[in-house]
Motif scaffolding. Sequence first.
Motif, PDB file in Angstrom:
ATOM      1  N   ILE A  50       0.966  -1.233  -0.211  1.00 32.39           N
ATOM      2  CA  ILE A  50       0.113   0.092   0.027  1.00 32.39           C
ATOM      3  C   ILE A  50       0.828   1.246  -0.033  1.00 32.39           C
ATOM      4  O   ILE A  50       1.281   1.761   1.166  1.00 32.39           O
ATOM      5  CB  ILE A  50      -0.880  -0.087   1.238  1.00 32.39           C
ATOM      6  N   ASN A  51       1.311   1.637  -1.188  1.00 34.93           N
ATOM      7  CA  ASN A  51       1.984   2.873  -1.296  1.00 34.93           C
ATOM      8  C   ASN A  51       1.936   3.712  -2.682  1.00 34.93           C
ATOM      9  O   ASN A  51       1.049   2.911  -3.327  1.00 34.93           O
ATOM     10  CB  ASN A  51       3.519   2.548  -1.139  1.00 34.93           C
ATOM     11  N   ARG A  52       2.205   4.687  -2.910  1.00 34.73           N
ATOM     12  CA  ARG A  52       1.923   5.565  -4.139  1.00 34.73           C
ATOM     13  C   ARG A  52       2.891   4.882  -5.415  1.00 34.73           C
ATOM     14  O   ARG A  52       2.441   5.012  -6.421  1.00 34.73           O
ATOM     15  CB  ARG A  52       2.333   7.101  -3.692  1.00 34.73           C
ATOM     16  N   SER A  53       3.943   4.129  -5.097  1.00 32.41           N
ATOM     17  CA  SER A  53       4.702   3.698  -6.222  1.00 32.41           C
ATOM     18  C   SER A  53       3.652   2.590  -6.801  1.00 32.41           C
ATOM     19  O   SER A  53       3.950   2.046  -8.072  1.00 32.41           O
ATOM     20  CB  SER A  53       5.906   2.908  -5.965  1.00 32.41           C
TER      21      SER A  53
ATOM     22  N   VAL B 144     -11.266  -3.083  -1.639  1.00 35.75           N
ATOM     23  CA  VAL B 144     -10.557  -3.949  -0.531  1.00 35.75           C
ATOM     24  C   VAL B 144      -9.000  -3.695  -1.179  1.00 35.75           C
ATOM     25  O   VAL B 144      -8.559  -4.190  -2.420  1.00 35.75           O
ATOM     26  CB  VAL B 144     -10.723  -5.282  -0.522  1.00 35.75           C
ATOM     27  N   LEU B 145      -8.013  -3.374  -0.266  1.00 36.02           N
ATOM     28  CA  LEU B 145      -6.686  -3.385  -0.742  1.00 36.02           C
ATOM     29  C   LEU B 145      -5.981  -4.344   0.244  1.00 36.02           C
ATOM     30  O   LEU B 145      -6.093  -4.333   1.456  1.00 36.02           O
ATOM     31  CB  LEU B 145      -6.011  -1.886  -0.452  1.00 36.02           C
ATOM     32  N   CYS B 146      -5.229  -5.177  -0.423  1.00 34.59           N
ATOM     33  CA  CYS B 146      -4.495  -6.428   0.577  1.00 34.59           C
ATOM     34  C   CYS B 146      -3.006  -6.246   0.360  1.00 34.59           C
ATOM     35  O   CYS B 146      -2.563  -6.237  -0.987  1.00 34.59           O
ATOM     36  CB  CYS B 146      -5.133  -7.699  -0.236  1.00 34.59           C
ATOM     37  N   GLY B 147      -2.343  -6.187   1.250  1.00 31.17           N
ATOM     38  CA  GLY B 147      -0.956  -5.884   1.264  1.00 31.17           C
ATOM     39  C   GLY B 147      -0.486  -5.135   2.456  1.00 31.17           C
ATOM     40  O   GLY B 147      -1.329  -4.521   3.110  1.00 31.17           O
TER      41      GLY B 147
END
Length: 372
Positions: A211-214, A234-237
Amino acid sequence: MKKIKEIAILCAGLDDVMRGYETHTRLLFNSLLKENIEGIEFKLYKRTGKKNKIEKPLHTFSRDSKIVRFLAKFRGTNFYWESLFFSLKFIFHTLIRFKKFDKILVIEPMVGRTLLVFKFLMKGKPTIILTHGVSMEPKEYIQMGDVFHQVSIENYKKQVSYFKENKINKETFLIPHFINDTSDNLKQTKEELRNKFGIQTKKVLLSVGVINRSKNMEYIIRETNKLSKDWTLVLCGKIGESDLIKLGKELLGKRFIHLFVNRNDIPEVYAVADLFVLASIQEGFGIVSIEAMSAGLPVILHDKELFRWILKDDTVCIDMTKENALSSFINNKLINNPNWFKEKGISNRKLFENNYSWTAVKKEYLNLLLTK
């Protein structure tokens, strides 16, 4: 086809971290073992982890050790020093144990570079094969292998062009990543899994990665906010930038869910989704995209040659540097062709079976490893 006797597969990070490097290496090694090829012996070398007859941890300094962090202040990175210590220990191991390998497959660039430099010390002078899956120019990795395995069409074309221009005679293979099919391992229904993860809406958009901008996660959050309230994101990481979690909660409330699950539970995460999006502008490959295809999901990627090659469909690659591109694409499909989501998921499942399963790529990998 002339068979060779011993093949070493090296990955310093294996059983320690879980990047694409480690995922690919473990899958490949396990798949090769299941083939039970007569006269061929595979050995796996890693920095840490369990030891057995075919897997050997070398117990060298990790990227997080004090000595590696200290040395990285003066030269290179933590990964550079971890790879260097690992490579040198492997060479020492082959010398004191009189080990002879016909081929050595590596996936970490610095490991390949070190082995090629000290190849003259190793018995039989093995062929070094570099699996190249990062954004490096050919002139940077030319001294990292004798043979090159590209997983990206973009890198493959660059290398072929560079080698031709500079009259370099080194063999190159283009073989994509693959994954195991875990779709039959689910023990709960889609509804049961949605309840388990606290999903309350009819539709779910999923993205998997740090979960980052890259990884362009902010873009996905803001674009989901432009969809109807029928959608949960859903963001998984692993959390790389915590302010993105805060942003998701602020914009979407209960329709934003962050998960970080054991690797074995990833199939459950894909099973709750209706749509998968990887918004990264740059990727070495993007294994999560074929994981989503394996789960029978429609997949949307950024518009670049690599992703068009993976999906075999230009229409589902959009410019994710442009505001509204993703939300407009999804809304247009919902209005004009609501059956697209199910139909695309079915065709993606077939695409996975035909291109990104072990059955589909086995012959090419065996050709890479078992022919002189």
